[in-house]
Every structure is written in structure tokens, then in C-alpha cells.
Design an enzyme around this catalytic site. Sequence first.
Site, PDB file in Angstrom:
ATOM      1  N   CYS A 379      37.163  -2.834 -15.087  1.00  0.00           N
ATOM      2  CA  CYS A 379      37.099  -2.549 -16.524  1.00  0.00           C
ATOM      3  C   CYS A 379      36.577  -3.771 -17.275  1.00  0.00           C
ATOM      4  O   CYS A 379      35.385  -4.066 -17.220  1.00  0.00           O
ATOM      5  CB  CYS A 379      38.468  -2.099 -17.043  1.00  0.00           C
ATOM      6  SG  CYS A 379      38.403  -1.303 -18.666  1.00  0.00           S
ATOM      7  N   HIS A 513      39.193   2.339 -13.717  1.00  0.00           N
ATOM      8  CA  HIS A 513      40.364   1.712 -13.097  1.00  0.00           C
ATOM      9  C   HIS A 513      40.679   2.445 -11.793  1.00  0.00           C
ATOM     10  O   HIS A 513      41.608   3.264 -11.733  1.00  0.00           O
ATOM     11  CB  HIS A 513      41.580   1.791 -14.031  1.00  0.00           C
ATOM     12  CG  HIS A 513      41.528   0.872 -15.195  1.00  0.00           C
ATOM     13  ND1 HIS A 513      42.057  -0.404 -15.176  1.00  0.00           N
ATOM     14  CD2 HIS A 513      40.999   1.043 -16.427  1.00  0.00           C
ATOM     15  CE1 HIS A 513      41.866  -0.980 -16.361  1.00  0.00           C
ATOM     16  NE2 HIS A 513      41.223  -0.128 -17.135  1.00  0.00           N
ATOM     17  N   GLU A 515      42.223   1.577  -9.320  1.00  0.00           N
ATOM     18  CA  GLU A 515      43.560   1.293  -8.800  1.00  0.00           C
ATOM     19  C   GLU A 515      44.554   2.407  -9.126  1.00  0.00           C
ATOM     20  O   GLU A 515      45.550   2.596  -8.421  1.00  0.00           O
ATOM     21  CB  GLU A 515      44.089  -0.045  -9.325  1.00  0.00           C
ATOM     22  CG  GLU A 515      44.431  -0.097 -10.813  1.00  0.00           C
ATOM     23  CD  GLU A 515      43.254  -0.506 -11.680  1.00  0.00           C
ATOM     24  OE1 GLU A 515      43.478  -1.002 -12.801  1.00  0.00           O
ATOM     25  OE2 GLU A 515      42.102  -0.337 -11.230  1.00  0.00           O
TER      26      GLU A 515
END
Length: 539
Positions: A379, A513, A515
Site C-alpha cells: 500500500c 493489502h 496480507e
Amino acid sequence: MKYIFVTGGVVSSLGKGVATSSLGALLRARGYRVTALKIDPYINIDAGTMRPYEHGEVFVTAGGSETDLDIGNYERFLDTDVPEGSNITTGQVYQTVIRRERAGEYLSQTVQVIPHITDEIKRRIREAAERAEAEICIVEVGGTVGDIESLPFLEAIRQLRFDEGFENTLYLHLTLVPYLGTSNEFKTKPTQHSVATLRSQGISPDIVMVRSKVRLPEEITKKIALFTSVMPGRVFSSYDVPHIYEVPLALEEQGLGRVVEQHFGLEPILPNLSVWQGAVRVLKKPEREVNIAIAGKYTAMPDAYLSLLEALQHAAIANEARVNFQWVNAEELNGDLEEHFSSTHGILVPGGFGIRGIEGKIRAARFARENQVPYLGICLGMQIAVIEYARHVAGLEGANSAEFDPYTAHKVIDLMPEQLEVEGLGGTMRLGDWPMQVGAGTRLGELYGVPQGGTVTERHRHRYEVNPAYVERLKAAGLVVSGVTPGMQGRGAGLVEAIELKDHPFFVGLQSHPEFKSRPMRPSPPFKGFIQAALQRGL
């Protein structure tokens, strides 16, 4: 539908989220469809505007909700996307009830906590469970028993046993048993008081789970069962373990899953816990280790990057390795960076907001690019890499983001057009799952398994984008745009989703993102590739 309600006592931050996630993992390992939801008693509508140093990261769901970080644990442990409405707050409940009152939906009634607020809480719990099409729904009630803000929620879950029946509801209470070194004994009195407080609200726990430094001796668990009126064998020790992925194994070994089966009258099933057993094996005896530097500004609060740390762990486990985190305060990155990164195998710049530490992050990205150190930008970390490249390779002197310098001559990072008129902050960013068109022949395509190009989906949480006016100039200078938002061709190159560099061991940035979608059983492709490159550097 079976409901499990998890409450906590004595002190906050005992680990109700991990307990909820671990219990869910045990039930999932038995083949049940399980979902989990979190009740937060604060008046905020969601977690989007709260400080990371106070509440940790903001987790984003597929549908775009900004939620408590425990929702991320649920998704990782249950290997499922929780549905919208799985993070219930006081603010949401009261906002809905007041809106209905203003619309005249309650006619001439006096609107009160009981039944109107509690009915709305119950409605939200049922809807979230049904939306997930689950067989078992685990509801974590945030806060500590005895807090005034939790009372309506405790009353609501008390009523749910009356509504749904004893055989379909289970109360699990998590408390603390401290150990006093001066007298060499475990003290059970706080747990007794906590359960007494819960029972004063009309709820008697069916299971008591106790947090402690070490596993409690049997005589202590029997004492707790006696003084809390819990059946023998229903007191479980949630003791400290080196990694949270050991918690499901520790609880299953004590028989928690079997007790839940018995309570609900379910058929006994031998759980498949191979994912957790494999993860723990690697964490305890890895074949290799890798050092990853995280250059951020919330380095004193690891929970601010919880999903990111877990994604790195997932990627390392998939590579039979253990990751060692090196926390680097971006505000302190000045002068010679070799002292900060001398033992580093990879540099990661995470997401974030605000100008603090930005120049340090830019220096970290430059160090990684010039010294062939694997780099992953998430990001803001991708935007940092673009700013650095624009300044030092593309010849755009003073290039910056409009977020940090609105008067810069080169706004290589700028607000999205749809954000220009936005006035509020909560829930107004680009949020949730968005598609990304991955370019053919790129490293990103290899990572995602689409070497000829294709569309993948990742989650987003941001306002600023790479400025389309500078994309061609950056590409001419050698920056590879390896991912764009599809369907945006009318705006030149489309919104940049990912960048990378050729002739570099690993230099990748993503606007999303990834993750948030990483799981122990399915590590995120960019993180897995990053760890592989870092391990190669460490050879």
C-alpha cells in the site's frame, strides 16, 4: 444453528480472540461449517478511525468493512471469509435503533435498552450467522465482565439461551489465574469473582478457560470447577505458548473439542489438525531462518501490523523457515543505513497514513533498490517505492505524494478523483476486494500462477493512487507496472495496482493489502515470493 458465546473477566487483553479462533479451528478440523463474530462495546461505528497504538491494526473484510483485528484471526484460523456484519459495535446498534425511532417504526412505544437495543443485538448476531450459512457461530463479547458498556450485550446473549434453547447455546468464560512468586501459588480468587459477576448478569458459564503462564495443575482446575459451579472436566488451561498456532493443539489435547461435541450432542469426530501440527513443527525446528526488516512508524506496537506479521510467518512456514523480525523506526533512518540493514535479508515497508517517517521509508526503499536487497512494499510501501524511483531514477526532482506535500511540482501520488469531494473519514476509502489485472511475463504473474497474465483479487484500504499522468514517464525510466485495475483503460494506463523492477532479486510493490487474505494453509503469493528471495540472499 449452534451458538457459542465467549466472554472475558478480570482484565482485558487476555486473548479472547485467540481462544475464539482456536475453538473455531478445532470445530473446522472436525468438518463443521463455522463462523465467528466480534462484539465491541465502543460507540465507534467501526474500527476505521481508531489509533493503531490503542487498538492495533484495522482489518478489512472482503466486503469492505473496517473491523477489529480479531476478525483477521477468525479468518486465518477458520480459513474462511467472515460475512459482513461480523463486527458489531454499540455505535452500529444505537444508530440503527435511533434511525428506526425517527422513522416511526416503533410507533408510540417508549424506546428502551430492553427490549429494543437487545433485540437489535440479537437480530445482528442471527443475521451474521445465517449470512455465513454456518452450523456453529462463535460470538466473542469484547471488554471485561463488569464493564458498564458490556451490559446490553450480556443481556442479549442471556436472552438468546432462552430463545434458542440450552442444547443450542454454550457459554465460555475466559479469566486470569495469576501466579504469586512470593507465596509460590496460583490465585483463583479473581476467577471466582469474575464468574460471580457474570452469574449476577444471569449467565452461568458452561466452560471456564483460564489464562496463566504455565499449565495449571489438576488440583487448581478442580478447585475452580468447584467454586464456579462448572462441571468437572470443563475447566481448561490456556497457558502461554511460543506461538499462537500451538493454542488449538494445546486445547484439543485437554479435550475442549470433545466437551463442545458433548454439550451440543454432536457425533464424536477425530479432528484433522495437520495444518497446525505442521506449522508448529516448522516454527520450533526450522530448516532455515530469515531476517526481515520492517521499516514503519508503529514499531512499538506489533499488533498494528498483525496481519502483515502473520502473512510473513505463513510464507516462511511454506518455505520450511522461521522469520525473525527486525523492527526499524522509519523516523530514525538517517545517514548510513548499513548499520540498520547489515544483517537484513529483506526489507518490507508496510501501509500507513501521515507524513511521520516518510523520508526514512523512502531511504529504505532506495537502499533496497541500490543494494539488491529484496523489497516488498504494501500500500503506502508501494507508493514510497514510486516516489523514490521518480526522484532518483526518473529525474522528477522533489517528487512526492499530495498527501505529504500538496505543493510539490510532481504529484506522482495523488487522490483518486472520487475522493476529492469526500469530507468524512470513516468508511470512505477504497475498501474491500478489488480485481487486479496482472501483466504477462511479470514476476507478479509468476507469483500468482498466471505467467501469461490474468485477473486476481486482493483487498484494499487507501485513498491515494499512483498519478496516471506520470505512469508513462515512470515506465520509460524502467519502472514496470505489473498490475492495473481492469476496466480502467479509458484513463490511460488504468489505476496502478502493482509495480516491480527488472534485474533485481525481488522488488515488488502492491497498492492492495494481500496480507489480509493470507492463511496458514494458503500463504499470500507476494509474501511467499518475498520470503523465497530473502532466503536466497541469506545463503
